[in-house]
Write a protein that holds these residues in place. Structure first.
Motif, mmCIF file in Angstrom:
data_model
loop_
_atom_site.group_PDB
_atom_site.id
_atom_site.type_symbol
_atom_site.label_atom_id
_atom_site.label_comp_id
_atom_site.label_asym_id
_atom_site.label_seq_id
_atom_site.Cartn_x
_atom_site.Cartn_y
_atom_site.Cartn_z
ATOM 1 N N ASN A 42 5.295 -9.055 -2.358
ATOM 2 C CA ASN A 42 5.407 -9.336 -0.890
ATOM 3 C C ASN A 42 4.497 -10.481 -0.565
ATOM 4 O OD1 ASN A 42 7.184 -7.184 -0.597
ATOM 5 N ND2 ASN A 42 5.650 -5.610 -0.333
ATOM 6 N N GLY A 43 4.419 -11.550 -1.444
ATOM 7 C CA GLY A 43 3.737 -12.497 -1.139
ATOM 8 C C GLY A 43 2.169 -12.926 -1.542
ATOM 9 N N GLU A 44 1.819 -11.635 -2.173
ATOM 10 C CA GLU A 44 0.366 -11.573 -2.818
ATOM 11 C C GLU A 44 0.681 -11.360 -4.455
ATOM 12 O OE1 GLU A 44 -1.275 -8.216 -0.775
ATOM 13 O OE2 GLU A 44 -0.877 -9.070 0.840
ATOM 14 N N PRO A 45 -0.707 -11.681 -4.929
ATOM 15 C CA PRO A 45 -0.425 -11.477 -6.326
ATOM 16 C C PRO A 45 -0.554 -9.569 -6.800
ATOM 17 C CG PRO A 45 -2.555 -12.520 -5.963
ATOM 18 C CD PRO A 45 -1.648 -12.188 -4.566
ATOM 19 N N ARG B 279 0.876 -1.149 0.037
ATOM 20 C CA ARG B 279 0.165 0.007 0.076
ATOM 21 C C ARG B 279 0.644 1.488 0.031
ATOM 22 N NH1 ARG B 279 -0.100 -2.107 5.148
ATOM 23 N NH2 ARG B 279 0.669 -0.640 6.816
ATOM 24 N N ASP B 280 2.116 1.111 0.303
ATOM 25 C CA ASP B 280 3.103 2.476 0.607
ATOM 26 C C ASP B 280 4.016 2.501 -0.625
ATOM 27 O OD1 ASP B 280 1.728 2.816 2.850
ATOM 28 O OD2 ASP B 280 3.247 1.929 4.222
ATOM 29 N N ALA C 235 10.628 -4.446 -2.445
ATOM 30 C CA ALA C 235 9.740 -5.457 -2.348
ATOM 31 C C ALA C 235 10.174 -6.757 -2.640
ATOM 32 C CB ALA C 235 8.346 -5.162 -3.172
ATOM 33 N N GLU C 236 9.433 -7.763 -2.163
ATOM 34 C CA GLU C 236 10.078 -9.000 -2.861
ATOM 35 C C GLU C 236 9.134 -9.686 -3.796
ATOM 36 O OE1 GLU C 236 9.609 -11.576 0.837
ATOM 37 O OE2 GLU C 236 11.655 -11.039 1.440
ATOM 38 N N PHE C 237 9.739 -9.604 -4.965
ATOM 39 C CA PHE C 237 8.900 -9.866 -6.147
ATOM 40 C C PHE C 237 9.128 -11.330 -6.529
ATOM 41 C CE2 PHE C 237 9.761 -5.236 -6.587
ATOM 42 C CZ PHE C 237 8.534 -4.979 -6.829
ATOM 43 N N HIS D 207 -0.009 -1.793 -9.554
ATOM 44 C CA HIS D 207 1.485 -1.958 -9.685
ATOM 45 C C HIS D 207 1.545 -3.113 -10.731
ATOM 46 C CE1 HIS D 207 2.747 0.606 -6.331
ATOM 47 N NE2 HIS D 207 2.142 -0.263 -5.766
ATOM 48 N N GLY D 208 0.691 -3.379 -11.622
ATOM 49 C CA GLY D 208 0.590 -4.017 -12.923
ATOM 50 C C GLY D 208 0.314 -5.453 -13.046
#
Length: 536
Positions: free
Chosen positions: A372-375, A253-254, A318-320, A380-381
């Motif tokens: 970050n562990g989510e779709p 969200r940030d 982020a973790e992508f 963000h694309g």
């Protein structure tokens, strides 16, 4: 012979109301039709996107500096004001007859049609939205104007109204104190148009407002794809949050957002395809299931926007999770001479990434579908975007990805056509997060903290100084990898009064951050960040 009398003009407020309601009807109907045939053809959206494309670069950069991530909201608000003024004008010039306003409404509709035709991401059916919007606007304007004229004539016949009275006012007629059929018709018509425009626009926005997804099976597929080997754990001491730095991993969200999309594209995972073509041995046409068959990885990556001024906020980590772009390109077979990978977004945006950068195994560029562990969030694309460490996003981070073409630099991408640099390597930079600018701090010992970055190279040292004094070494946080930012902190003594605090970084190659100030155009800002604070 008596001269022919001109029609008595409608009251100004009534005429203006006709124009405003006609504009609302045009926008609402255009939005609804666009939702049914081609979401990106909504006239207001198309005009806004075209305005973004045509805006000179200095104006764009001013908007980003002034409004930040709210620059799209500011543009929409400005367009709303312009449209309101135009609608009022259309009404005021039509007080004696509907023709002038009808012409102005039609002219504005033609602008919307031209904007839709100019959009590279809108198909043939997209012309229906501006055509219907124009027709609805003109028809509603003439209909309301006629109803207002009938109400005005009714007042003349009743003898109970003066030239300044308006249909729908509380003034009672002398003939009985009740509103006549003409006045009721205008009131009912106005309310019906307002309600209809609101409902049509609302229904249309449900589709064109950036919802993304797919069937339950598609969502399960992306959920399974996220089950990839985890990224290297973030060690303790990777940030100095207690001293004022950001957290090492930025929550979704940030995470900063800077792009050209006025409205977030709505992409259905079931129908999403990625085409890989051009200077390749084998053209690929991949659905999401095809993409997910490639080896999947999760990598911790810091992304930076080229619009980031010295000390600016447009940097996040982020973790992508995704598929290495290198693997996909090797599967297609890259032919000699393919200088860039020309990527295209669902909304028509294009970027050109140097092919050699995407083929570097150690760089690890991704076709990312997880964050970050989510779709990927829609903004963000979703469902798939590019993430390329060490390159600014304008050449390497296409969102809502649909197409990869191997070609030469002779084919210019969106920002290259507008004067930006071709390769976009991220520049060595550092930033002070505490104290903030013009902060008041206690006199004596104070913590100064911030971040530094030199993606794919790594940070070796950060120094701070106060009021142009000697440079003092800062303590660095635990390093995660050379593709991410690094936090730092230092303790300094501040006597009572005002002070200027500066920072500079040194990368692993021994390069010291330059003090020379350069703007973001054409390939990124440079210079030392400084803040002024007052110690009490």
């Amino acid at each position: 012979m008596r001269p022919e009398r001109l029609p008595r003009p409608l009251p100004a407020t009534v005429a203006a109301l006709c124009g405003v309601l006609a504009a609302a009807a045009a926008i609402g109907s255009g939005q609804l039709v666009a939702a049914l045939v081609e979401p990106r053809s909504a006239p207001l959206l198309a005009v806004g996107n075209t305005a973004i494309d045509l805006t000179p670069e200095p104006v764009k950069q001013f908007a980003i500096r002034a409004f930040g991530e709210s620059d799209k909201t500011a543009l929409l608000a400005g367009m709303g004001v312009v449209l309101l003024v135009f609608a009022v004008l259309a009404g005021l010039v039509s007080r004696r007859g509907p023709r002038p306003g009808s012409v102005l409404v039609a002219a504005f509709g033609i602008v919307g049609l031209a904007a839709v035709l100019a959009r590279p991401d809108v198909g043939v059916l997209g012309v229906l939205a501006p055509v219907v919007a124009t027709a609805a606007g003109v028809w509603v304007f003439r209909w309301l104007h006629g109803a207002a004229a009938d109400a005005d004539a009714e007042r003349d016949a009743s003898g109970g109204a003066r030239s300044g009275d308006e249909p729908g006012s509380d003034r009672e007629t002398e003939s009985g104190g009740e509103r006549g059929p003409g006045r009721r018709r205008f009131l009912v018509s106005s309310v019906a148009v307002a309600a209809g425009a609101g409902v049509a626009g609302g229904l249309g926005s449900l589709t064109t407002g950036g919802r993304s997804g797919g069937s339950p099976a598609a969502q399960q597929a992306i959920g399974r794809a996220l089950n990839a080997p985890p990224a290297q754990p973030v060690p303790a001491g990777a940030d100095f949050r207690a001293d004022g730095t950001p957290t090492f991993i930025t929550p979704n969200r940030d995470f900063y957002r800077v792009d050209t999309a006025l409205s977030v594209p709505s992409v259905d995972l079931d129908s999403w395809r990625l085409r890989v073509h051009g200077m390749v041995d084998r053209e690929l046409d991949l659905g999401f299931a095809d993409l997910a068959r490639f080896p999947r990885v999760t990598r911790t990556i810091t992304m930076t926007c080229v619009s980031n001024e010295v000390g600016g906020p447009y940097i996040s980590t982020a973790e992508f999770t995704g598929v290495p772009i290198r693997d996909v390109l090797l599967a297609a077979g890259v032919r000699p001479g393919a200088e860039q990978v020309f990527s295209t977004s669902a909304d028509g945006f294009t970027a050109g990434t140097p092919t050699d950068a995407l083929l570097e195994a150690e760089r690890g560029a991704l076709l990312a579908f997880g964050m970050n562990g989510e779709p990927l969030p829609a903004q963000h694309g979703y469902p798939v975007r590019m993430v390329t460490p060490g390159l600014y996003g304008y050449v390497s981070a296409t969102k809502w990805l649909t197409d990869l073409e191997l070609t030469t630099f002779a084919k210019p991408a969106y920002w290259i056509e507008r004067g930006w640099g071709q390769r976009g390597p991220i520049k060595l930079q550092s930033r002070i997060d505490r104290p903030s600018g013009f902060a008041k701090v206690p006199a004596g010992r104070n913590a100064v903290a911030g971040i530094a970055w030199a993606q794919t190279i790594g940070i070796d040292a950060v120094e701070v100084r106060v009021d142009g004094g000697p440079w003092l070494p800062a303590q660095l946080s635990t390093e995660v990898n050379d593709q991410t930012w690094r936090m730092w902190r230092a303790d300094v003594d501040l006597a009572p009064g005002g002070h200027t605090v500066e920072c500079r970084a040194t990368d692993r190659n021994g390069q010291v951050q330059t003090p020379r100030r350069a703007s973001v155009l054409p390939d990124g800002a440079t210079g030392w960040h400084s803040v002024f604070c007052t110690a009490n």
